[in-house]
Design an enzyme around this catalytic site. Sequence first.
Site, short mmCIF file in Angstrom:
data_model
loop_
_atom_site.label_atom_id
_atom_site.label_comp_id
_atom_site.label_asym_id
_atom_site.label_seq_id
_atom_site.Cartn_x
_atom_site.Cartn_y
_atom_site.Cartn_z
N HIS A 18 -33.93 -24.02 -28.59
CA HIS A 18 -35.20 -24.97 -28.01
C HIS A 18 -36.25 -24.96 -29.05
O HIS A 18 -36.75 -25.81 -29.24
CB HIS A 18 -35.38 -24.77 -26.71
CG HIS A 18 -34.26 -24.72 -25.61
ND1 HIS A 18 -33.46 -23.26 -25.18
CD2 HIS A 18 -33.69 -25.58 -25.38
CE1 HIS A 18 -32.57 -23.65 -23.97
NE2 HIS A 18 -33.18 -25.21 -24.11
N LYS A 42 -29.63 -26.20 -9.64
CA LYS A 42 -28.76 -25.21 -10.29
C LYS A 42 -27.68 -23.99 -10.31
O LYS A 42 -27.47 -23.41 -11.29
CB LYS A 42 -29.30 -25.65 -11.63
CG LYS A 42 -28.44 -27.22 -11.85
CD LYS A 42 -28.78 -27.34 -13.66
CE LYS A 42 -28.50 -28.35 -13.99
NZ LYS A 42 -28.62 -28.03 -15.94
N ARG A 91 -26.82 -31.70 -29.44
CA ARG A 91 -26.59 -30.97 -30.64
C ARG A 91 -25.68 -31.54 -31.48
O ARG A 91 -25.09 -31.40 -32.43
CB ARG A 91 -26.49 -30.07 -30.03
CG ARG A 91 -27.26 -28.75 -29.61
CD ARG A 91 -27.19 -28.12 -28.64
NE ARG A 91 -27.18 -28.95 -26.89
CZ ARG A 91 -26.98 -28.42 -25.96
NH1 ARG A 91 -26.95 -26.78 -26.06
NH2 ARG A 91 -26.57 -29.23 -24.50
N SER A 129 -27.66 -22.13 -23.42
CA SER A 129 -28.35 -21.04 -22.30
C SER A 129 -26.81 -21.22 -21.31
O SER A 129 -26.88 -18.94 -22.00
CB SER A 129 -29.13 -21.81 -21.48
OG SER A 129 -30.19 -22.26 -22.36
P1 ADP Z 1 -30.70 -29.35 -19.31
O1 ADP Z 1 -31.02 -28.54 -17.96
O2 ADP Z 1 -32.64 -30.18 -18.90
O3 ADP Z 1 -30.06 -29.56 -20.45
P2 ADP Z 1 -31.49 -27.63 -21.42
O4 ADP Z 1 -32.25 -26.18 -21.41
O5 ADP Z 1 -30.27 -26.75 -21.39
O6 ADP Z 1 -31.99 -28.17 -20.31
O7 ADP Z 1 -31.84 -28.24 -22.42
C1 ADP Z 1 -33.02 -28.99 -22.86
C2 ADP Z 1 -33.11 -30.23 -24.13
O8 ADP Z 1 -32.72 -28.91 -25.35
C3 ADP Z 1 -31.85 -30.82 -23.84
O9 ADP Z 1 -32.03 -32.36 -24.72
C4 ADP Z 1 -31.00 -29.92 -25.07
O10 ADP Z 1 -29.54 -30.64 -25.52
C5 ADP Z 1 -31.76 -29.65 -25.95
N1 ADP Z 1 -31.32 -28.06 -26.29
C6 ADP Z 1 -30.64 -27.29 -25.86
N2 ADP Z 1 -29.86 -26.06 -26.61
C7 ADP Z 1 -30.69 -26.83 -27.78
C8 ADP Z 1 -30.26 -26.56 -29.02
N3 ADP Z 1 -29.45 -25.30 -29.48
N4 ADP Z 1 -30.97 -27.04 -30.32
C9 ADP Z 1 -31.43 -28.33 -29.69
N5 ADP Z 1 -31.48 -28.74 -28.40
C10 ADP Z 1 -31.14 -28.52 -27.62
#
Ligand code: ADP
Length: 161
Positions: A18, A42, A91, A129
Amino acid sequence: MEITAIYPGTFDPVTNGHIDIIARAARLYSKVIVAVADNSNKHPLFELSQRVKLLEDVTAKFGNVSIIGFDNLLVDCAKQHNASVILRGLRAISDFEYEFQLAGMNRRLSPDLETVFLTPAEQYEFISSSMIKEIARLGGDVSSFVPQVVQEHLIEKFNRG
Ligand code: ADP
């Protein structure tokens, strides 16, 4: 032109992946708002206020990044904050289907709002995450995937049971 981008997500918790996306966005846009979705349905591990606080800590070094929590429709939240770009991270191909659907739906809801995808540096591509939480729950070392303050919070959370 001054462009404000909004980067929505659950951030449960924020990872180095992130942060890589936030750093790239901070160079591209005048203002970046990281919008932490309440997403209580969630059942996140961390309370909304904790997720916001951790993000504030780890993004303090960026002058043009701010953190908010939200529990309304993303397109409405973007409008309230004058954001014209929705940022998402991509990703792998596996992210694509869901992200494509989300971008399409948000465009139907708010045609002027553009979704922009950024990809992280190679070493962050496999970080999620949910995987971090699972590793931490089982006592694994997550120090190379999350900032130290996040690691400390994960250890505290799982030690308490
Ligand atoms: P959500 O529940 O909206 O998917 P996340 O916190 O999992 O929330 O992810 C938020 C955004 O960040 C999403 O677009 C996800 O694809 C992106 N994201 C999560 N992990 C990574 C990573 N390691 N590298 C790049 N983008 C990421």
